[in-house]
Design a protein around this motif. Structure first.
Motif, short mmCIF file in Angstrom:
data_model
loop_
_atom_site.label_atom_id
_atom_site.label_comp_id
_atom_site.label_asym_id
_atom_site.label_seq_id
_atom_site.Cartn_x
_atom_site.Cartn_y
_atom_site.Cartn_z
N THR A 268 -21.68 -5.68 -17.41
CA THR A 268 -20.92 -4.83 -18.35
C THR A 268 -19.41 -5.03 -18.21
OG1 THR A 268 -21.14 -2.98 -16.79
CG2 THR A 268 -22.70 -3.05 -18.64
N THR A 269 -18.81 -4.40 -17.23
CA THR A 269 -17.34 -4.42 -17.13
C THR A 269 -16.80 -5.69 -16.49
OG1 THR A 269 -17.43 -3.38 -14.96
CG2 THR A 269 -17.29 -1.92 -16.86
N TYR A 270 -17.58 -6.29 -15.64
CA TYR A 270 -17.15 -7.40 -14.78
C TYR A 270 -15.92 -7.03 -13.95
CZ TYR A 270 -17.90 -12.06 -13.12
OH TYR A 270 -18.23 -13.11 -12.31
N GLY A 271 -15.90 -5.78 -13.51
CA GLY A 271 -14.88 -5.36 -12.56
C GLY A 271 -13.64 -4.75 -13.19
N VAL A 272 -12.67 -4.50 -12.36
CA VAL A 272 -11.42 -3.82 -12.74
C VAL A 272 -10.28 -4.80 -12.45
CG1 VAL A 272 -9.90 -1.88 -12.15
CG2 VAL A 272 -12.38 -1.55 -12.23
N PRO A 273 -9.25 -4.90 -13.31
CA PRO A 273 -8.17 -5.85 -13.08
C PRO A 273 -7.59 -5.75 -11.66
CG PRO A 273 -7.91 -4.82 -15.22
CD PRO A 273 -9.06 -4.12 -14.54
N GLY A 274 -7.37 -6.91 -11.03
CA GLY A 274 -6.92 -6.94 -9.64
C GLY A 274 -5.59 -6.24 -9.43
N TYR A 275 -4.66 -6.40 -10.37
CA TYR A 275 -3.33 -5.79 -10.15
C TYR A 275 -3.38 -4.26 -10.27
CZ TYR A 275 -3.22 -6.16 -15.27
OH TYR A 275 -3.53 -6.08 -16.59
N ILE A 276 -4.37 -3.77 -11.05
CA ILE A 276 -4.55 -2.31 -11.10
C ILE A 276 -5.12 -1.84 -9.76
CG2 ILE A 276 -5.85 -0.43 -12.22
CD1 ILE A 276 -4.00 -1.52 -14.23
N GLN A 277 -6.06 -2.61 -9.22
CA GLN A 277 -6.64 -2.24 -7.92
C GLN A 277 -5.56 -2.26 -6.83
OE1 GLN A 277 -10.64 -3.40 -6.81
NE2 GLN A 277 -10.74 -4.73 -8.62
N ASP A 278 -4.66 -3.24 -6.89
CA ASP A 278 -3.58 -3.29 -5.89
C ASP A 278 -2.68 -2.07 -6.02
OD1 ASP A 278 -4.58 -5.64 -4.97
OD2 ASP A 278 -3.10 -6.93 -5.96
N GLY A 279 -2.40 -1.67 -7.26
CA GLY A 279 -1.59 -0.46 -7.47
C GLY A 279 -2.31 0.77 -6.94
N ALA A 280 -3.62 0.83 -7.15
CA ALA A 280 -4.41 1.97 -6.68
C ALA A 280 -4.43 2.03 -5.15
CB ALA A 280 -5.83 1.88 -7.22
N LEU A 281 -4.58 0.84 -4.53
CA LEU A 281 -4.59 0.79 -3.06
C LEU A 281 -3.24 1.28 -2.52
CD1 LEU A 281 -5.82 -0.04 -0.35
CD2 LEU A 281 -5.01 -2.38 -0.77
N PHE A 282 -2.18 0.79 -3.11
CA PHE A 282 -0.84 1.22 -2.71
C PHE A 282 -0.72 2.75 -2.85
CE2 PHE A 282 3.37 2.55 -4.15
CZ PHE A 282 4.18 2.09 -3.13
N ALA A 283 -1.21 3.28 -3.97
CA ALA A 283 -1.11 4.73 -4.21
C ALA A 283 -1.88 5.51 -3.15
CB ALA A 283 -1.65 5.06 -5.60
N LEU A 284 -3.08 5.05 -2.82
CA LEU A 284 -3.88 5.77 -1.82
C LEU A 284 -3.23 5.67 -0.44
CD1 LEU A 284 -7.54 4.81 -2.88
CD2 LEU A 284 -6.36 7.00 -3.21
N GLU A 285 -2.56 4.54 -0.18
CA GLU A 285 -1.91 4.37 1.13
C GLU A 285 -0.72 5.31 1.30
OE1 GLU A 285 -1.17 0.19 1.02
OE2 GLU A 285 -3.00 -0.29 2.18
N GLN A 286 -0.22 5.87 0.22
CA GLN A 286 0.94 6.78 0.33
C GLN A 286 0.53 8.13 0.92
OE1 GLN A 286 3.79 5.11 -0.24
NE2 GLN A 286 2.21 3.57 -0.66
N GLY A 287 -0.78 8.40 1.00
CA GLY A 287 -1.25 9.62 1.66
C GLY A 287 -1.30 10.83 0.76
N ASP A 288 -1.68 11.95 1.39
CA ASP A 288 -1.98 13.17 0.64
C ASP A 288 -0.77 13.79 -0.06
OD1 ASP A 288 -4.39 12.75 1.72
OD2 ASP A 288 -4.40 14.50 3.05
N ALA A 289 0.43 13.54 0.50
CA ALA A 289 1.62 14.20 -0.05
C ALA A 289 1.81 13.84 -1.52
CB ALA A 289 2.85 13.82 0.77
N VAL A 290 1.49 12.60 -1.88
CA VAL A 290 1.66 12.15 -3.27
C VAL A 290 0.73 12.95 -4.18
CG1 VAL A 290 1.41 10.19 -4.84
CG2 VAL A 290 2.30 9.83 -2.55
N GLU A 291 -0.52 13.13 -3.71
CA GLU A 291 -1.50 13.86 -4.52
C GLU A 291 -1.08 15.33 -4.65
OE1 GLU A 291 -5.25 13.12 -2.58
OE2 GLU A 291 -4.67 11.03 -2.35
N ALA A 292 -0.60 15.89 -3.56
CA ALA A 292 -0.15 17.28 -3.60
C ALA A 292 1.01 17.43 -4.58
CB ALA A 292 0.26 17.75 -2.21
N HIS A 293 1.88 16.42 -4.60
CA HIS A 293 3.04 16.45 -5.50
C HIS A 293 2.59 16.41 -6.96
CE1 HIS A 293 7.01 15.63 -7.02
NE2 HIS A 293 6.54 14.56 -7.64
N VAL A 294 1.57 15.57 -7.25
CA VAL A 294 1.06 15.47 -8.64
C VAL A 294 0.37 16.78 -9.04
CG1 VAL A 294 -0.58 14.24 -10.14
CG2 VAL A 294 0.85 12.95 -8.54
#
Ligand code: PLP
Length: 402
Positions: A268-294
């Motif tokens: 079906t999808t054949y995956g998710v674009p790599g650069y989006i995944q890299d952005g997502a990984l970076f976002a998750l690595e920023q920790g909980d404070a970013v999520e709390a801020h959003v």
């Protein structure tokens, strides 16, 4: 044109999707009218610039080819450790499939557990795509109606009864909940787990609002005893990181199920674009404070709305403990949610979602999204309450009060 499949032609059930007020508001806006929109779950901020910079860096560095279908290893590892840390349930990369958003995860999970014609249960009120998602997987959607008087929480008896009546294969639950803002506590979760075990159900647990919890704590059904083997968790970065347009989410499931889900993603999808995944990984690595801020603006605005509502007695809020919405009970006006919402739009150019858009159980309610600036939101709520008070008074005066 040759005939289209019955599956795709009947995806929206009776054809009415309950989004008429939203479409009307958008049409008025397109005509240049100033409409105050409290409709969809879209943040009033964009994705953080640092995340966008990382996507740009990754794309410029060449991560624009096919990415690994299950998701890149580093992101799957990060999601697994996030889930392990938050739930205490051992989770590895092999339990994780990266998907283009939570919606694709909802569809894939139902494809994985329903054979054509089998029943998938879900709780009413519900996120608007649920019945269509189950139909798209060739399943039969069956709503379990909850009651405003029970804060829209489902009981063991309701789930067990529906599962027996329909010989269901799956149960879709959503906590924190859209549209009601309820958060399932120990009793509700225990009822879900017992009904799932008694009827050999898969539980598909939509947890896309797990970073928006205002009171109490989010508990994943997967963390309950015996549940990791029969639960698929749907996650997403849309709400937690204001990344709705990047289409990035995941399923956490038993290893064998993930292997089959990877087959489906390949087809079906054949995956998710790599650069989006890299952005997502970076976002998750920023920790909980970013999520709390959003999440912070929604916490603040929820308090603000509850404060405005406390000044009057016609409109009441369903006790909410999470998510970026409040469900308001407008039954004292004598109107259903849809009529109220259309009239409010016509009279005051304020758009809210009729409760009926989210199922019959939410009739006589409207959902407000906490997605506009504080002063505009206060103004909207005061106007809505004044409008409801006028309707309620007129009703009493004309003697139509029950
Ligand atoms: N589940 C719920 C309850 C939602 O409210 C939404 C979006 O509003 C989704 C899933 C889908 O989110 P996405 O596909 O953007 O991850």
């Amino acid at each position: 044109m040759p005939q289209l499949s019955k599956r795709i032609s009947t995806l929206n059930g009776d054809g009415s999707d309950g989004w008429g007020v939203f479409y009307k508001a958008r049409a008025l806006k397109a005509e240049g009218r100033d409409i105050l929109e409290l409709t969809i779950g879209e943040h009033d901020i964009g994705t953080d610039q640092a995340i966008l910079d990382e996507m740009h860096r990754a794309a410029s560095a060449g991560h624009t080819g096919y990415a690994m279908v299950p998701g890149v290893d580093a992101l799957r590892d990060r999601i697994a450790s996030r889930v392990s840390n938050r739930t205490g349930v051992a989770t590895t990369r092999d339990n994780v499939l990266v998907t283009p958003g939570g919606q694709a995860a909802l569809f894939s999970a139902h494809m994985a557990v329903l054979a054509p014609g089998e029943t998938g249960l879900f709780i009413d009120p519900y996120y608007a795509t649920y019945p269509g998602t189950i139909r798209a997987a060739s399943g039969i959607p069956h709503a379990i109606a909850t009651r405003a008087e029970d804060a829209f929480l489902p009981s063991f008896d309701q789930i067990d009864g529906a599962a027996r009546d329909t010989n269901a294969r799956s149960l879709l639950v959503n906590t924190p909940n859209n549209p009601t803002g309820t958060l399932y506590g120990a009793e509700t979760l225990d009822g879900i787990a017992r009904a799932a075990a008694a009827n050999d159900l898969w539980v598909i647990s939509d947890e896309v609002y797990d970073t928006q919890v205002w009171e109490g704590a989010h508990v994943s059904p997967r963390a309950l005893p015996g549940m990791a083997d029969r639960t698929m968790v749907v996650g997403s970065m849309s709400k937690s990181h204001a990344m709705t347009g990047s289409r990035i989410g995941w399923i956490v499931a038993p290893e064998e199920a993930v292997s089959r889900l990877i087959d489906l993603a390949t087809a079906t999808t054949y995956g998710v674009p790599g650069y989006i995944q890299d952005g997502a990984l970076f976002a998750l690595e920023q920790g909980d404070a970013v999520e709390a801020h959003v999440a912070e603006p929604f916490r603040r605005r929820r308090a603000l709305v509850l404060d405005r509502l406390a000044r009057q007695s016609v409109v009441t809020a369903i006790p909410s403990r999470g998510a970026m919405y409040l469900m308001l009970d407008i039954r004292k006006t004598g109107l259903d949610g849809e009529t109220f919402a259309y009239r409010l739009l016509d009279a005051h150019r304020i758009a809210v979602m009729p409760g009926e858009s989210f199922g019959a159980a939410a009739a006589g309610h409207v959902r407000v999204a906490l997605t506009v600036a504080d002063d505009r939101l206060s103004h909207a709520i005061d106007t809505l309450c004044g409008f409801a008070a006028d309707l309620s008074e007129a009703r009493v005066a004309s003697g139509t009060m029950a």
